[in-house]
Design an enzyme around this catalytic site. Structure first.
Site: not given
Ligand SMILES: *Cc1c(COP(=O)(O)O)cnc(C)c1O
Length: 394
Positions: A90, A112, A378
């Protein structure tokens, strides 16, 4: 060649656009007219790349996962976004947007947040560059996610509770939009995923595309190939997925897999499998697929992972679904939790529960021996430790 990226009018096929009240036109117009020019300028790129390198810790490694590769008989790579500062992808987007806000002369940032991850990433960059920061968060989420609320406060942000409706993410988003309408001149609204009205989905995808472009370079080095056979990511709103898909969107040699949260099961009423359960509609200013009742009320999504329980998906992903360019697979809480443990024990990497969903497709899908599979890892699992402890009685 079919274009799966955004068109000049801000649409991905039938999806996207900016369906917003007239009072929001000036804010969006200012962004639409400037975001590409600014983000392509030399001075912006220099600052953006410098911060990504020295502050976020990029490039993140592309890690060849030996044990997973042996067990599943293909070449499994992990793009290590879990190693980014603040623990997930993020921050790539919030760094990009705060630099843009600065160029536009803004002084105040609003955002948000649901689980608090985007709130923390926003509060972080506001602290870094000295912006006033206000985070809207549902009252229910504030109670559920107290460590992230504390982080935001430590970073100097004000957390404002959204007290209407179900008092969760969608209500926080409505409050943020209301704030932005009232403060069009000095305020920038940092949206946390590839959702919302144009130009947000495209802008966020561009900032996150660093994930995909690094992957291309790293595959060249590691495999002497610039493209994998598959790219796979979990999808909440869709930003980490958009980031890793970006360079491959229009190259159909590269197969795209989006993994959604089935929650307790797609047909249990407790799910966030938006593409399968969703119908076309408008949410937060964007035409996309969203979970709704027959008369168009947004349905409350459910997933054990807070980052995946958004009732819609971004317009890029709605188009990937409808066109068949992307394969959509949904994974239950149970499978995701098991994979959280499995990845920890096979590779020594404790993933976020969101991320664990993506890996669970290894149980459902067969790959060929020489297939190169890149998972977007992610985020890391520190934030989910309490959930893991409770679930596995650790
Ligand atoms: C916020 C988040 C997501 C989901 O958000 P996307 O916009 O779909 O990427 C996925 N993995 C992690 C670790 C997150 O913090």
């Amino acid at each position: 060649m079919i274009n799966y990226n955004v068109d000049k009018k801000g649409f991905y096929g039938d999806f996207g656009g900016a369906f917003v009240p007239e009072m929001l036109y000036p804010n969006l117009n200012e962004l639409t007219l400037n975001y590409v020019r600014i983000s392509k300028s030399k001075s912006f790129k220099k600052k953006f790349n410098q911060l990504l390198k020295d502050y976020v810790g990029r490039p993140t490694p592309l890690y060849f996962a030996q044990s997973l590769s042996e067990k599943f008989k293909c070449k499994v790579y992990l793009k290590r976004e879990d190693l980014c500062h603040t623990g997930a992808h993020k921050i790539n987007n919030t760094i990009g947007q705060i630099l843009l806000a600065k160029e536009l002369g803004k002084k105040r940032i609003i955002a948000e947040t649901g689980a608090g991850q985007h709130g923390v990433a926003t509060a972080t960059v506001c602290a870094l560059l000295g912006f006033k920061c206000i985070i809207y968060m549902g009252e229910v989420d504030i109670k559920r996610q107290s460590p992230n609320v504390a982080r935001m406060k430590m970073l100097g942000a004000e957390v404002r509770p959204a007290k209407s409706g179900s008092r969760t993410l969608k209500d926080a988003t409505n409050e943020a939009i209301r704030d932005w309408i009232s403060n069009p001149v000095d305020t920038h609204y940092i949206i946390g995923s590839v959702v919302g009205p144009h130009p947000f989905p495209d802008m966020v995808a561009r900032f996150q595309s660093v994930i995909g472009y690094e992957t291309v370079n790293q595959l060249n080095e590691l495999e002497n190939k610039s493209k994998p056979d598959y790219v796979i990511a979990c999808v909440g709103g869709g930003s980490n997925a958009a980031g890793i898909f970006y360079p491959f969107l229009n190259d159909e040699d590269v197969k795209i897999i989006c993994v959604e949260a089935a929650g307790k099961g797609v047909n249990t009423g407790k799910s966030a499998a938006t593409s399968i359960l969703g119908k076309e509609g408008i949410i937060h200013g964007s035409k996309t697929l969203l979970m709704q009742t027959n008369d168009g009320q947004i349905t409350e999504p459910y997933s054990i992972s807070a980052g995946l329980d958004y009732p819609g998906i971004g317009p890029m992903h709605a188009n990937l679904y409808k066109s068949g360019r992307g394969e959509f697979i949904s994974v239950t809480d149970k499978k995701a939790m098991e994979w959280g443990l499995l990845l920890s024990q096979m590779e020594g990497i404790i993933p976020a529960i969101e991320t664990a969903h993506a890996f669970a497709i290894l149980d459902q899908k067969k790959f060929k021996k020489n297939d190169i599979i890149v998972f977007n890892c992610s985020g890391r699992g520190d934030k989910d430790l309490d959930t893991f402890i409770e679930y596995f009685k650790l």
